[in-house]
Structure formats: structure tokens, C-alpha cells
Design a protein around this motif. Sequence first.
Motif, PDB file in Angstrom:
ATOM      1  N   TYR A 251      75.501  43.386 -59.745  1.00 45.91           N
ATOM      2  CA  TYR A 251      76.825  42.871 -60.102  1.00 45.91           C
ATOM      3  C   TYR A 251      77.707  42.733 -58.870  1.00 45.91           C
ATOM      4  O   TYR A 251      77.633  43.524 -57.926  1.00 45.91           O
ATOM      5  N   THR A 252      78.565  41.721 -58.908  1.00 42.31           N
ATOM      6  CA  THR A 252      79.495  41.453 -57.818  1.00 42.31           C
ATOM      7  C   THR A 252      80.927  41.536 -58.326  1.00 42.31           C
ATOM      8  O   THR A 252      81.188  41.450 -59.530  1.00 42.31           O
ATOM      9  N   ASN A 253      81.860  41.688 -57.404  1.00 43.86           N
ATOM     10  CA  ASN A 253      83.245  41.452 -57.740  1.00 43.86           C
ATOM     11  C   ASN A 253      83.395  39.970 -58.089  1.00 43.86           C
ATOM     12  O   ASN A 253      82.766  39.112 -57.456  1.00 43.86           O
ATOM     13  N   PRO A 254      84.192  39.627 -59.108  1.00 43.05           N
ATOM     14  CA  PRO A 254      84.302  38.218 -59.504  1.00 43.05           C
ATOM     15  C   PRO A 254      84.725  37.335 -58.333  1.00 43.05           C
ATOM     16  O   PRO A 254      85.659  37.662 -57.600  1.00 43.05           O
ATOM     17  N   PHE A 479      68.493  45.327 -50.838  1.00 46.11           N
ATOM     18  CA  PHE A 479      69.054  45.800 -49.572  1.00 46.11           C
ATOM     19  C   PHE A 479      70.531  45.419 -49.493  1.00 46.11           C
ATOM     20  O   PHE A 479      70.982  44.442 -50.092  1.00 46.11           O
ATOM     21  N   TYR A 480      71.272  46.220 -48.751  1.00 42.83           N
ATOM     22  CA  TYR A 480      72.672  45.926 -48.475  1.00 42.83           C
ATOM     23  C   TYR A 480      72.734  44.874 -47.359  1.00 42.83           C
ATOM     24  O   TYR A 480      72.064  45.011 -46.329  1.00 42.83           O
ATOM     25  N   VAL A 481      73.527  43.836 -47.560  1.00 43.80           N
ATOM     26  CA  VAL A 481      73.768  42.847 -46.510  1.00 43.80           C
ATOM     27  C   VAL A 481      75.059  43.266 -45.809  1.00 43.80           C
ATOM     28  O   VAL A 481      76.163  43.048 -46.304  1.00 43.80           O
ATOM     29  N   ASN A 499      80.226  45.615 -43.301  1.00 39.63           N
ATOM     30  CA  ASN A 499      80.857  46.054 -44.543  1.00 39.63           C
ATOM     31  C   ASN A 499      80.055  47.241 -45.067  1.00 39.63           C
ATOM     32  O   ASN A 499      78.948  47.076 -45.588  1.00 39.63           O
ATOM     33  N   LEU A 500      80.602  48.429 -44.930  1.00 44.78           N
ATOM     34  CA  LEU A 500      79.941  49.646 -45.402  1.00 44.78           C
ATOM     35  C   LEU A 500      80.571  50.164 -46.688  1.00 44.78           C
ATOM     36  O   LEU A 500      80.211  51.250 -47.159  1.00 44.78           O
ATOM     37  N   GLN A 504      77.271  43.133 -50.434  1.00 43.65           N
ATOM     38  CA  GLN A 504      76.426  42.581 -51.483  1.00 43.65           C
ATOM     39  C   GLN A 504      75.031  43.193 -51.410  1.00 43.65           C
ATOM     40  O   GLN A 504      74.541  43.571 -50.341  1.00 43.65           O
ATOM     41  N   LEU A 505      74.388  43.295 -52.573  1.00 45.79           N
ATOM     42  CA  LEU A 505      73.001  43.755 -52.686  1.00 45.79           C
ATOM     43  C   LEU A 505      72.134  42.562 -53.037  1.00 45.79           C
ATOM     44  O   LEU A 505      72.455  41.810 -53.964  1.00 45.79           O
TER      45      LEU A 505
END
Length: 569
Positions: A251-254, A479-481, A499-500, A504-505
Amino acid sequence: MGRLVFLFAFSLLLLAAASTASAARIVEHTFNVQNLTLNRLCNGHVITAVNDSLPGPAIQAREGDTLIVHVVNKSPYNLTIHWHGIFQMLSGWADGPDMVTQCPIRPGTNYTYRFKIIRQEGTLWWHAHISMLRATVYGALIIRPRAGYSYPFPKPYREVPILLGEWWNANVVDIDNQAIALGAGPNISDAFTINGLPGDLYPCSRNQMYKLKVKQGKTYLLRIINAAMENHLFYKIADHKMTVVAIDASYTNPYVTDVVAIAPGQTVDVLLTANQPVGSYYMAATPYSAVIGLPFDNTTTRGVIVYDSAPSSKVPLMPVLPLFNDTPTAHKFYTNLTSLVSWPFWDPVPLKVDHEMFVTVGMALEACPPNTTCLGPINGTRFSASMNNESFVLPTGLSMLEAFFFNVGGVYTTDFPAKPPIEFDYTNLAINNNLPMLFAPKGTKVAKLKFNSTVEMVLQNVAILGKDNHPMHLHGFSFYVLAQGFGNYNPATDRRKFNLINPQLRNTIAVPFGGWAVIRFVANNPGVWFMHCHIEAHLPMGMATAFVVENGPTPETTLPPPPADLPTC
């Protein structure tokens, strides 16, 4: 009194157990893989398909379910199925890549894939993972929340898979074999498709266009999948905005946008509200290809969204599509996505890194075999590809996972380099004059990782034989981008961009054209996990490697034995 308390507590345990049992199900399918004749672009063509459909059947499951799929290979080709994006926790035998986790399913034989869906929700997909069969052997894999749980956004009126694909007016296995024999890329596709249909811009396809009927005011969840073999794509809908709510089953922030950029292998979930005047509106997909001089299928597929009560006589509106080389639009979309950290399955980014890697990704050359004609750019050569100047070759006699489990030597080596053999100006086209860098040695080299170690990898595109945008897919993990950009990665300045907090995954990253991306993941699943470019032509050329993750300290962190019916080579 004590007895009543005990009985009450026991009843609660029984209710909890019953609830857990009802939440987790067994979802079972049978895939009959065989020839199917379809009429496309004015001709009848024989393709390999699952259950006589293109795309193949959509699998509907919930988080926590166990999936069982019986694959019956009635086709004339060797076959495996990969469950793209599924973690396969302790079920690496079911991952599917040919000669990595299994030998192929031979014609006339069967194999059953069994795995549990753990801590994943959203849109994934399945596809063949051998030759170019995934051009027609693919379908959606939709994972909803467990019963009693909800999406982190308002429930849509309806959910709609949108699978973007490619079509060839030829046998795709023959195309692949010819490309390998000549040492060149495959012939470009003849059309793009939406849910298997090319749309009315192609010959004889006026009545072969995907149509989505909508009700004004209702919101739809479009589950967009790029199942194309060779092409990054832009996707738009005329006069409508879309809200991205998930990518690669995370899931992402909209994020509100009027265009989706999507690389081969990626998925994007968007909410679409039918809030425009009653009418008809085209949806369209067109290629994104910024490589100079490389031929590609520069056509457009389109479907149509039709509102209830829309007059059939009115011509649908067409979206204004980005130019094929619109890198700024693609980069804006890819870099504006962030994770929804309130999602229960979100894990914070690990800050301590145990294994650092700097991996160059690009094209290469190899010598043409004796008495063979090749179509490489230099006489006597054929195209190849590499990561850190190593060109990957799949084993032939035993799968890599079997070699790992049974401790069989000679199948692979664990000396994949953590950095390129030399440092150079990676994105400078002048490096093509450095002939020694053009030739990458062939081998089956992998990286060995400690269980539960954290891996950080800089993926650096190189300009050898031209700049490109490579979609890199990692099996078994998301993975984390942390960051991405253009030119050469500079740790002194680019680490400040990490961005820690809410990166996005993904399971597939479109490494920017002539640029770099930094990813990080935790190697918490023992087994052998493939990493490769998801442009099909680059995989047999060698743009791949694998990670061998050691077993953990307990039986619960140890890879179990292979299933008894695992195919043999």
C-alpha cells in the motif's frame, strides 16, 4: 467461580481458533496449458494458453490462504510458472523460475505448486518463466485482506484487473529461439493489448477492444499489471484522474495522477471515480522507450470506458498521451510514490546494513560460436548482458535450489562480485571505445547471504552499447527503494536523498534511464532467489544473478525438503 473463569477462557480460545481457521482457506486451481487458436490482427494464430483463455484465469485469494495450483502441461514446450511477487516464505520450491528453483515441467507431465500467502495484500500476477511463453501464459493474482479486515481506503464499488500485454503475429518460442541463435534481440511485437485485446487502432480489431462499463459517481479499483515482455508503458484514461493506492502488493500513500508509468513486471492499483459527464472515454497504453536507435513497437492499444446510458453514437474521448521518450513524466511518477506506514504489515526500514553491493547493469558482447552467423554490432559478435561485468548462465543438469539443499557442488559458485571489477564513468557513452569492457565472462555466479542480514544494493545502469532503463525484479522479497536518480551514483551527495521513513516497497524497480537506484531488503527467507531484468530479451543474454540465503538457526527458519513430485531434469 474458578471453574467458570476457566470455561469462559477456554470458550474464548475455541472462538479464536475457529476464527483463525475460518480466515485462512485453501484456494485450489487447475491450469491446463495447451495450444489455443485465436484470431488477432486479421489472422488466426496458435498460442500457448492456460484454460483456453488470454489472459489466463485470475486467482482470487486472501492474506493467509494456502494456494494449490495443479499445472497440467499439454503444450509442446517445457514449462514453469512463477508467482511474481509472492514471498514464498519457506516454500522456495514453488517459486518457479526454470533451473533456479526447479527443473521444467515436461510436455505431458504435471506438477502441483503449493504455498501460503503471508503478510501480502494487493495485486500480483503469475506467468511462465521459461523462453518467451509468458507472452501468452500469464494472469492476475489478487490478494485481498483476511475476512473481517478492510482496505486502507474506501471500499470500491467494483475491482477490475487491467492486464497490459504484447502480441506477436508469430510463434513466440520460434522468435525467442531465432533471437538467441542470431545473438540479437527478438523481433518487436505487432501490437499491445489490454486484457488480451489489441483495440481498434490495429487492423481488423475494431471489435476486439476491452470495454469497461461504469456507473456515474461510483469508484472502481483498477488493478493494473504490465505483463509485456519488452516494453515499459504509459497508461491514461481520457479526462479522468487516478489515485494510486498500492504498487507491487504494497500500500502507498494516496497519489493523484493522470498518467501511470509501469515497467514490465510491475503492478499499480488505482482508484478511478466515474465523475465525468455521461459518455465514453478511451483508456490507452503506449510505450515508454528512451533508448536512441533501438527499434520498439511504437503503437498504442486502447480500450473504452462507457458510462451507463451513454449514447452509442458519440465518439469516445481520447487521452493526450506522453511522447514515447518522455523520461521526466516517467521519473515523476516513479519517484512520487511513498509507502503507507500505518499498514499492519509495514516494517520500518532497517538502518544497519550488513552487506553492501554496487552492481552495474548493462549490455555486453560475446564471441559468435564457430560456424554461426550473428547479428552483433561488431563482426563476429553477438549481444550479451551483464551485472558487474558477469554474464549469468543458467545451469542445465540440476536446479540451483536443489544444489543448495543437497549441498551439491559444481552447479554455481558464490563469488558474484560486490562491486564492478573497475570503476569508470558509467553513463558516458564514450566508454564504448573501451573494448575490454564490452566482453563479460559467462558463468553461474551468485552472492551468498547470512540469514536475516540486511542487504543494500546500488543498481547502476551503464552506457555500454547505449543507455537504457532496466526493470530489475527480485524473487522472494520486496525491497525498499531508498532513492533513484540520473547519471553516476555519488555516495557523498546521493545518500542525503535516502528516504528512510516511508520509502516505496517494490519487487521490480525501473532503474532510471542512464541512472541509478538504491534498494534495501532483509534476507529473512532461506533458499535461492533469482534477480534479473524483466525485459525478456535480456534474461537469456545474462542480465541476472541470484542470492543464496543460508538457513536460519531454528527449524522454523530452515528450508524444508523438496516436494516428492518436484520435476527432475
